[in-house]
Design a protein around this motif. Structure first.
Motif, short mmCIF file in Angstrom:
data_model
loop_
_atom_site.label_atom_id
_atom_site.label_comp_id
_atom_site.label_asym_id
_atom_site.label_seq_id
_atom_site.Cartn_x
_atom_site.Cartn_y
_atom_site.Cartn_z
N ARG A 173 0.84 -1.20 0.00
CA ARG A 173 0.00 0.00 0.00
C ARG A 173 0.87 1.25 0.00
NH1 ARG A 173 -4.27 -0.26 4.72
NH2 ARG A 173 -2.35 -0.20 5.94
N ALA A 174 0.50 2.21 -0.82
CA ALA A 174 1.23 3.48 -0.86
C ALA A 174 1.11 4.13 0.51
CB ALA A 174 0.66 4.39 -1.95
N GLY A 175 2.20 4.49 1.11
CA GLY A 175 2.19 5.07 2.44
C GLY A 175 2.73 4.13 3.50
N ASP A 176 2.78 2.83 3.20
CA ASP A 176 3.39 1.88 4.12
C ASP A 176 4.89 2.20 4.26
OD1 ASP A 176 0.97 0.73 4.32
OD2 ASP A 176 1.52 -1.18 3.39
N THR A 177 5.43 2.00 5.43
CA THR A 177 6.84 2.28 5.65
C THR A 177 7.55 1.02 6.14
OG1 THR A 177 6.42 2.97 7.94
CG2 THR A 177 6.40 4.69 6.25
N TRP A 178 8.82 0.93 5.79
CA TRP A 178 9.64 -0.17 6.26
C TRP A 178 10.15 0.15 7.66
CZ3 TRP A 178 10.14 -4.85 4.07
CH2 TRP A 178 9.83 -4.99 2.72
N ARG A 179 10.14 -0.86 8.52
CA ARG A 179 10.66 -0.72 9.87
C ARG A 179 11.70 -1.81 10.10
NH1 ARG A 179 8.49 4.08 11.42
NH2 ARG A 179 9.09 3.54 13.56
N LEU A 180 12.80 -1.44 10.75
CA LEU A 180 13.89 -2.36 11.00
C LEU A 180 14.05 -2.60 12.50
CD1 LEU A 180 16.64 -0.91 8.61
CD2 LEU A 180 14.88 -2.60 8.08
N TYR A 181 14.36 -3.84 12.84
CA TYR A 181 14.67 -4.14 14.24
C TYR A 181 15.72 -5.24 14.28
CZ TYR A 181 11.24 -7.89 13.48
OH TYR A 181 10.55 -8.96 12.97
N GLY A 182 16.65 -5.09 15.20
CA GLY A 182 17.74 -6.04 15.31
C GLY A 182 19.01 -5.34 15.77
N GLU A 183 20.11 -6.03 15.64
CA GLU A 183 21.38 -5.51 16.15
C GLU A 183 22.53 -5.96 15.27
OE1 GLU A 183 24.15 -6.65 19.91
OE2 GLU A 183 22.12 -5.96 20.41
N ALA A 184 23.51 -5.09 15.13
CA ALA A 184 24.74 -5.41 14.39
C ALA A 184 25.93 -4.91 15.18
CB ALA A 184 24.72 -4.77 13.01
N THR A 185 26.98 -5.71 15.22
CA THR A 185 28.21 -5.32 15.90
C THR A 185 29.33 -5.17 14.88
OG1 THR A 185 28.76 -7.64 16.31
CG2 THR A 185 27.53 -6.49 18.03
N GLN A 186 30.41 -4.59 15.33
CA GLN A 186 31.59 -4.40 14.49
C GLN A 186 31.28 -3.62 13.22
OE1 GLN A 186 34.65 -5.42 15.69
NE2 GLN A 186 33.50 -6.01 17.50
N VAL A 187 30.46 -2.58 13.35
CA VAL A 187 30.10 -1.75 12.21
C VAL A 187 31.13 -0.63 12.07
CG1 VAL A 187 28.35 -0.24 11.19
CG2 VAL A 187 27.67 -2.25 12.52
N LEU A 188 31.81 -0.57 10.94
CA LEU A 188 32.84 0.45 10.73
C LEU A 188 32.24 1.85 10.82
CD1 LEU A 188 34.85 -1.06 7.73
CD2 LEU A 188 35.41 -1.16 10.16
N ASP A 189 32.80 2.68 11.69
CA ASP A 189 32.34 4.07 11.87
C ASP A 189 30.84 4.14 12.14
OD1 ASP A 189 34.97 5.27 11.17
OD2 ASP A 189 34.54 4.44 9.20
N GLY A 190 30.29 3.10 12.74
CA GLY A 190 28.85 3.06 12.95
C GLY A 190 28.34 4.08 13.95
#
Length: 442
Positions: A173-190
């Motif tokens: 549907r137009a207007g729906d948004t993506w949502r992210l959940y989780g974790e990442a380690t060792q991210v360069l310049d994160g």
């Protein structure tokens, strides 16, 4: 293949080397890594404003210099020589090429010019510290490395909005948004990047796939994006700062405005990551070569000056043999890195060239930095000595991008050395597979 560099390429190398010699000595490096950002922000603005370093390999249409992987690799060789702490790898080598390859025109126009100008920095967020896997350097990246199943890694889901329009032909549907959940380690310049290119898993078990998303780490008011938590991690190599990135229902934008999130988008993400990996491997290999050459040069200068038994220790044949072996290794690694950069730039598609060059460069840097510590004697074992900047870079880069034997094994697989395997993994001749693997690891 013309192995000679152009006048423009030589000028890039000369100019960058001269600037870094003035602004990026060992003491200045140590001062920069102790700041909250982990790098000299004034120097980064100078590199971006005067030399256009972050946009070196971006098209002129998006504010870049219009060069290619070879020029970027030459620049990385010089930054490696100085062990420069800067968001160059995350911005110019990892994130920007993915935005260019996968982003829609609106996303490219909004993100790439400020990245090229140094006004924004970016990085690639991969869960589980599996950067080498995501870039297809140690194995294929078509699996569930971003977080298989419904939990673990980083998950992406569409969140319906109350005001959303009826579904489009793609089922969204137009207007729906993506949502992210989780974790990442060792991210360069994160902990400092303004734009996060996040590899996230979506679709559950039935339609499992990995997609690429763009996340603005800060809002217009400068505050952190809602749900985004970033923490700088302690690392042995402080010149390459890393962070833990936590995404708690963070709004994101799928790279490629016209992508529906189906199989085509997933295949595009995997291909873009693999292509970026080929260039990244060449640049990181060149960076390691620059570091190795500088460590060797410092060691040669030291053995010429330090005396033992009434003569410089460099006059002893045993020391000369060790340094000669290191010199040959550095030159071989440089040739491999240059060839990988040329191949990544379209010179000739060469599967595994980047992984093989990176393996050789990391191994060379490890050997040179270890010998540098040894040949500097007692002073070389102190943390304060410049030799440890290169020793730590060698150790941590292999942990982040290797190990070396997996890089070589991947290159061998792409070259078809194991093409005769059967369904059970056996190779005709019985002992062929163990012998081949031993050769790759040697």
């Amino acid at each position: 293949m013309d192995a000679a560099f152009t006048e423009e390429q030589d000028e890039i190398r000369r100019t960058l080397r001269a600037l870094l010699r003035k602004r990026c000595g060992p003491e200045q490096v140590r001062a920069a890594v102790g700041t909250p950002a982990g790098y000299d922000e004034a120097l980064w603005r100078q590199l971006a404003g005067q030399l256009g370093l972050p946009g070196l390999a971006l098209p002129a249409a998006y504010g870049g210099a219009g060069c290619g992987p070879t020029e970027l690799a030459l620049a990385c060789e010089e930054t490696g020589r100085a062990v420069l702490p800067a968001p160059l790898i995350g911005t110019a080598v990892l994130a920007a090429p993915l935005i260019l390859a996968q982003g829609g025109e609106r996303q490219r126009t909004a993100l790439l010019p400020p990245l090229a100008a140094g006004e924004l920095t970016a990085t690639l967020v991969v869960p589980g510290g599996r950067l080498a896997t995501a870039l297809a350097l140690t194995g294929p990246n078509d699996g569930d490395w971003a977080g298989g199943g419904r939990a673990g890694g980083i998950q992406a889901r569409l969140s319906p909005e109350p005001e959303a329009l009826p579904p489009t032909g793609g089922g969204r549907r137009a207007g729906d948004t993506w949502r992210l959940y989780g974790e990442a380690t060792q991210v360069l310049d994160g902990h400092t990047a303004d734009v996060l290119v996040v590899a996230a898993h979506t679709g559950g078990f039935a339609r499992s796939r990995t997609l690429l998303f763009a996340v603005r780490a800060k809002g217009p008011d400068g505050a952190a994006a809602p749900g985004l938590l970033r923490t700088r991690q302690t690392a042995m190599d402080e010149t390459r700062p890393r962070a833990r990135v936590e995404l708690r229902d963070v709004a994101a934008e799928l790279l490629g405005e016209d992508a529906s999130g189906g199989d085509a988008a997933a295949e595009g993400a995997a291909g873009a990551l693999a292509a970026t990996g080929a260039t990244a491997a060449a640049c990181l290999a060149a960076e390691a070569v620059g570091a190795a050459e500088e460590a060797l040069s410092r060691t040669v200068d030291h053995v010429k000056e330090r005396t033992q038994f009434g003569r410089p220790i460099g006059a002893f044949q045993a020391v000369q043999h060790r340094l000669a072996d290191l010199y040959v290794a550095v030159q071989a690694a440089r040739s491999a890195a240059y060839y990988a950069a040329w191949a990544a730039g379209g010179g000739r598609p060469e599967p595994g060239a980047g992984a093989l060059a990176l393996a050789q460069a990391l191994e060379t840097l490890r050997a040179v930095s270890a010998e540098a510590v040894q040949l500097h004697g007692g002073i070389g074992f102190t943390w304060e000595h410049a030799a440890h900047l290169y020793f730590k870079r060698a150790a941590c880069d292999e942990l982040l991008l290797g190990p070396v034997h997996r890089l070589r094994a991947r290159a061998a697989e792409q070259a078809g050395l194991f093409a005769g395997e059967g369904a059970d993994g056996a190779v005709a001749g019985g002992a062929a597979r163990p012998v081949a693997r031993a050769a790759v690891r040697a």
